[in-house]
Design a protein around this motif. Structure first.
Motif, PDB file in Angstrom:
ATOM      1  N   VAL A 265       0.832  -1.197   0.000  1.00  0.00           N
ATOM      2  CA  VAL A 265       0.000   0.000   0.000  1.00  0.00           C
ATOM      3  C   VAL A 265       0.871   1.253   0.000  1.00  0.00           C
ATOM      4  CG1 VAL A 265      -1.666   1.350   1.335  1.00  0.00           C
ATOM      5  CG2 VAL A 265      -1.964  -1.132   1.101  1.00  0.00           C
ATOM      6  N   SER A 266       1.858   1.284   0.883  1.00  0.00           N
ATOM      7  CA  SER A 266       2.623   2.521   1.059  1.00  0.00           C
ATOM      8  C   SER A 266       3.385   2.909  -0.205  1.00  0.00           C
ATOM      9  CB  SER A 266       3.545   2.422   2.265  1.00  0.00           C
ATOM     10  OG  SER A 266       4.237   1.202   2.281  1.00  0.00           O
ATOM     11  N   THR A 298       6.201  -0.285   8.027  1.00  0.00           N
ATOM     12  CA  THR A 298       5.959   0.145   6.655  1.00  0.00           C
ATOM     13  C   THR A 298       6.721   1.443   6.420  1.00  0.00           C
ATOM     14  OG1 THR A 298       4.282  -0.012   4.947  1.00  0.00           O
ATOM     15  CG2 THR A 298       3.866   1.615   6.662  1.00  0.00           C
ATOM     16  N   LEU A 330      -2.813   6.222   6.997  1.00  0.00           N
ATOM     17  CA  LEU A 330      -3.199   4.971   6.353  1.00  0.00           C
ATOM     18  C   LEU A 330      -2.546   3.823   7.080  1.00  0.00           C
ATOM     19  CD1 LEU A 330      -2.588   6.816   3.235  1.00  0.00           C
ATOM     20  CD2 LEU A 330      -4.340   5.065   3.046  1.00  0.00           C
ATOM     21  N   ASP A 332      -2.087  -0.590   7.374  1.00  0.00           N
ATOM     22  CA  ASP A 332      -2.397  -1.903   6.798  1.00  0.00           C
ATOM     23  C   ASP A 332      -2.599  -2.890   7.932  1.00  0.00           C
ATOM     24  OD1 ASP A 332       0.487  -2.940   7.097  1.00  0.00           O
ATOM     25  OD2 ASP A 332       0.824  -1.429   5.580  1.00  0.00           O
ATOM     26  N   THR A 354      -6.767  -0.457   5.151  1.00  0.00           N
ATOM     27  CA  THR A 354      -6.603  -0.804   3.734  1.00  0.00           C
ATOM     28  C   THR A 354      -6.580  -2.294   3.435  1.00  0.00           C
ATOM     29  OG1 THR A 354      -4.197  -0.728   4.000  1.00  0.00           O
ATOM     30  CG2 THR A 354      -5.275   1.308   3.270  1.00  0.00           C
ATOM     31  N   SER A 355      -6.499  -3.132   4.487  1.00  0.00           N
ATOM     32  CA  SER A 355      -6.350  -4.571   4.240  1.00  0.00           C
ATOM     33  C   SER A 355      -7.636  -5.307   4.565  1.00  0.00           C
ATOM     34  CB  SER A 355      -5.217  -5.134   5.099  1.00  0.00           C
ATOM     35  OG  SER A 355      -5.334  -6.539   5.180  1.00  0.00           O
ATOM     36  N   GLU A 367     -10.433  -0.797   0.820  1.00  0.00           N
ATOM     37  CA  GLU A 367      -9.615  -1.992   0.614  1.00  0.00           C
ATOM     38  C   GLU A 367      -8.721  -1.935  -0.623  1.00  0.00           C
ATOM     39  OE1 GLU A 367     -11.897  -5.170   2.372  1.00  0.00           O
ATOM     40  OE2 GLU A 367     -11.255  -6.387   0.668  1.00  0.00           O
ATOM     41  N   PHE A 368      -7.444  -2.216  -0.413  1.00  0.00           N
ATOM     42  CA  PHE A 368      -6.477  -2.261  -1.516  1.00  0.00           C
ATOM     43  C   PHE A 368      -6.360  -3.684  -2.057  1.00  0.00           C
ATOM     44  CE2 PHE A 368      -3.706   1.527  -2.111  1.00  0.00           C
ATOM     45  CZ  PHE A 368      -4.366   2.386  -1.246  1.00  0.00           C
ATOM     46  N   ALA A 373      -5.057  -0.832  -6.710  1.00  0.00           N
ATOM     47  CA  ALA A 373      -4.195  -0.075  -5.794  1.00  0.00           C
ATOM     48  C   ALA A 373      -3.795   1.289  -6.344  1.00  0.00           C
ATOM     49  CB  ALA A 373      -2.951  -0.900  -5.453  1.00  0.00           C
ATOM     50  N   ALA A 377      -4.993   4.608  -4.461  1.00  0.00           N
ATOM     51  CA  ALA A 377      -3.957   5.437  -3.825  1.00  0.00           C
ATOM     52  C   ALA A 377      -4.136   6.893  -4.251  1.00  0.00           C
ATOM     53  CB  ALA A 377      -2.573   4.928  -4.204  1.00  0.00           C
TER      54      ALA A 377
END
Ligand code: NFS
Ligand code: SF4
Length: 623
Positions: A265-266, A298, A330, A332, A354-355, A367-368, A373, A377
């Motif tokens: 995600v990051s 992260t 954000l 995860d 996000t997870s 949700e990513f 993504a 983002a």
């Protein structure tokens, strides 16, 4: 005030603990105090709730019951509890690894827009290790084939994990003899849950041996896959300059903070924040730019590869919110306190999870997936920018002063290249005694220990005594805040280490990454052992986790010892209810594995234990 001093050694920590109190926030320290006294049975590992005939507890003074309802004694209960901690830790690292493998596969299949192969070199290295043929394959096809081979590492097909091939021969023999060679990654965790069910493995020794195997499936399996696949997708870290502490948050910029563990995600947020259109939008809103900052691992991943600054480590996550400056956080998964969502409600901060496997109270869930993504983002960065104007001036406190400078990015590849292309000069420096040995100081923060005190005290002592320190995780952030991660910190090192650092232009404390990146440390140790034709346990090395809190840290400590590295824990693990187990872990493992655990809450004394160990290992090598 005194209270605040006793809780942390950091200045930004003290300032914002007071700010948080003024804002009426409850922090991890307050909740820790409210829990006192904590349960003595649980502290000793003597309580069990593995089944519904219980819960049960063993009286440590020998007056009350000595067996649970099923008949389990103190040894069995302590071993089962420790086994389940290892299983949870190993599962966490390994599931994180699996998520990266999924992205790798989707990249190969062309279904992950925005992601790509950043290190073809590492992809090919892994292919050859896994026995995947490269003949005539496109990079995309190779990515799919490597992903498939890695998926098999999680299953049960193999007698041993592929990456056991990296381990020195002597060590592999030891594992074979003890029956602890790790097989499928998921298999070891699943088997641990089975063994610790009521009425399965009731021999504390065999439970603990399986615990070591379970931990090895993390260190030479799940974590290793997480690190290697991150390098393939996002690049192998190279030395980079950055900054640390809450002062990296900027009053005149949009602040987006990334907290959690997985770079999937990051890294996408990082890309979106470079988008000229979104940067333009930030200006329209009156901000001077979009500022990204990291928390926990992260953050370490982004720091290592992109030089993104770190706002803080584990115990700073709530205090970061109390600046009132974070426009969006954000998250995860892992180490994200469930309290954060509610804390953020005191400010304008948008909290976003996000997870699919990690949801939190008072957070929006967006949700990513590899497929969405890149677009998601961008949406989120836009929303963060739009939130900039909603800051509540009365609640903002800009951290005074400037952040501390630091260097990061010391992958094994980067260290070898800093040494001029081989580990030779490092080995020579160890042989000559300029460097007495090397120690991995790793792990978390824990409100039971004065924040950052354990890490900084231990590491300062070690470098003063010409011991090179490598670090990861929240320990690395603590060292960075204390100014130990700039080349000038060589002045604080002993004469030998100082000279080596000056010659190479490196700090005496090398940042090797996030907690899954502890595998980099073991890769380096294995390479040194290979070069010297010996085992890891013969080298003047040690590990320490002065302020650990998490189950993941338990798994790391166990694979460290099983890999042959003496490991000192600051926080006492819940094993003291069984004298047999304490003796096995702190004494008898030495004869079996050439390494054992020590528990020493005082970091200065921990330093003495480690220095003594290094001297003994040097003497045995004739150095
Ligand atoms: Ni490691 Fe990273 Fe920190 Fe501890 Fe948590 S962030 S994976 S577990 S607290 S070092
Ligand atoms: Fe009690 Fe045994 Fe059940 Fe544990 S497994 S709760 S000790 S009866």
């Amino acid at each position: 005030r005194e209270d605040v001093q006793a809780r942390t050694i950091t200045e930004d920590g003290r300032i914002f603990m007071e700010k948080a109190a003024r804002d009426g926030l409850e922090t991890v320290w307050d909740r820790y105090r409210a829990q006192q006294p904590q349960c003595g049975f649980c502290e000793l590992g003597l309580s069990c709730r593995n089944c519904s005939m219980g819960p049960c507890r063993i009286d440590p003074f020998g007056e009350g019951p000595q067996r649970g309802v099923c008949g389990a004694d103190a040894d069995i209960i302590v071993a089962r509890n420790l086994g389940r901690m290892i299983a949870a830790g190993s599962a966490s690292h390994s599931d994180h690894g699996r998520d990266l493998v999924e992205v790798l596969r989707k990249v190969g299949e062309g279904k992950a827009p925005g992601y790509g192969i950043r290190s073809e070199e590492k992809l090919r290295k892994l292919a050859s290790e896994l026995g995947v043929s490269e003949d005539g394959q496109s990079v995309e096809a190779l990515a799919v084939a490597v992903a498939e081979a890695l998926e098999e590492e999680f299953g049960t097909r193999k007698k041993a994990l592929a990456f056991v091939g990296r381990v020195p021969e002597k060590r592999r023999r030891i594992w074979e003899k003890l029956g602890i060679t790790p097989r499928g990654i998921d298999r070891e965790t699943s088997e641990m849950m089975h063994r610790t069910h009521m009425g399965v493995d009731n021999d504390w020794k065999s439970l603990l041996l399986h615990g070591l195997r379970n931990a090895l499936s993390d260190g030479w399996g799940g974590s290793l896959i997480a690190t290697e696949v991150s390098d393939i997708l996002f690049g192998i870290p190279q030395p980079v300059a950055s900054e640390v502490n809450l002062r990296v948050l900027k009053e005149d910029q949009v602040n987006i903070v990334l907290h959690g563990h997985n770079p999937i995600v990051s890294e996408m947020i990082f890309q979106a924040a470079q988008d000229p259109e979104l940067m333009g939008l930030a200006e329209e809103k009156g901000a001077r730019g979009i500022n990204l900052a990291g928390l926990c691992c992260t953050g370490n991943e982004l720091l290592m590869r992109r030089g993104i600054p770190m706002a803080g480590n584990h115990l700073m996550t709530e205090l970061a919110l109390s600046t009132g400056l974070i426009d969006m956080m954000l998250v995860d998964y892992q180490c994200i306190m469930p309290a954060l969502g509610e804390t953020a409600r005191c400010y304008h901060t948008r909290m976003v999870s996000t997870s699919d496997k990690a949801k939190y109270p008072f957070m929006e869930h967006r949700e990513f997936h590899p497929e969405n993504a890149r677009d998601l983002a961008r949406d989120l960065v836009r929303e963060a920018v739009e939130n900039f104007v909603r800051r509540i001036p009365a609640k903002v406190l800009s951290p005074p002063g400037a952040p501390v400078k630091m260097m990061a990015g010391f992958s094994v590849e980067a260290i070898v290249s800093a040494l001029g292309g081989s580990a030779g000069p490092l080995i020579d420096a160890i042989k000559s005694g300029a460097i007495q040995g090397a120690v991995g100081v790793v792990g978390c923060n824990n409100p039971k220990i004065r924040h950052d005190y354990g890490h900084v005290t231990l590491t300062t002592r070690l470098i003063e005594n010409d011991v090179l320190v490598v670090d990861t995780g929240c320990a690395a952030v603590a060292h960075a805040k204390a100014g130990l991660k700039v080349p000038e910190a060589a002045e604080k090192a002993g004469p030998g280490l100082r000279q080596v650092c000056r010659a190479l232009g490196i700090p005496p404390v090398l940042h090797m990454g996030s907690c899954v990146d502890n595998v980099r440390i073991f890769d380096l140790a294995a390479a040194l052992a290979h070069a010297l034709g010996t085992d890891i346990s013969d080298l003047p090395l040690a590990a320490a986790a002065p302020e650990w809190y998490s189950e993941k840290a338990v798994s790391i400590a166990c694979y460290a010892v099983a890999s042959g590295v003496y490991t000192v824990l600051g926080t006492p693990p819940p094993i003291f209810g069984s004298q047999n187990i304490v003796k096995l872990l702190t004494e008898d493992l030495e004869g079996l594995l050439g390494a054992s655990f020590a528990v020493e809450p005082d970091p200065a004394r921990a330093a003495d234990l480690i220095l003594e160990r290094i001297r003994a290992k040097r003497a045995a090598l004739g150095l």
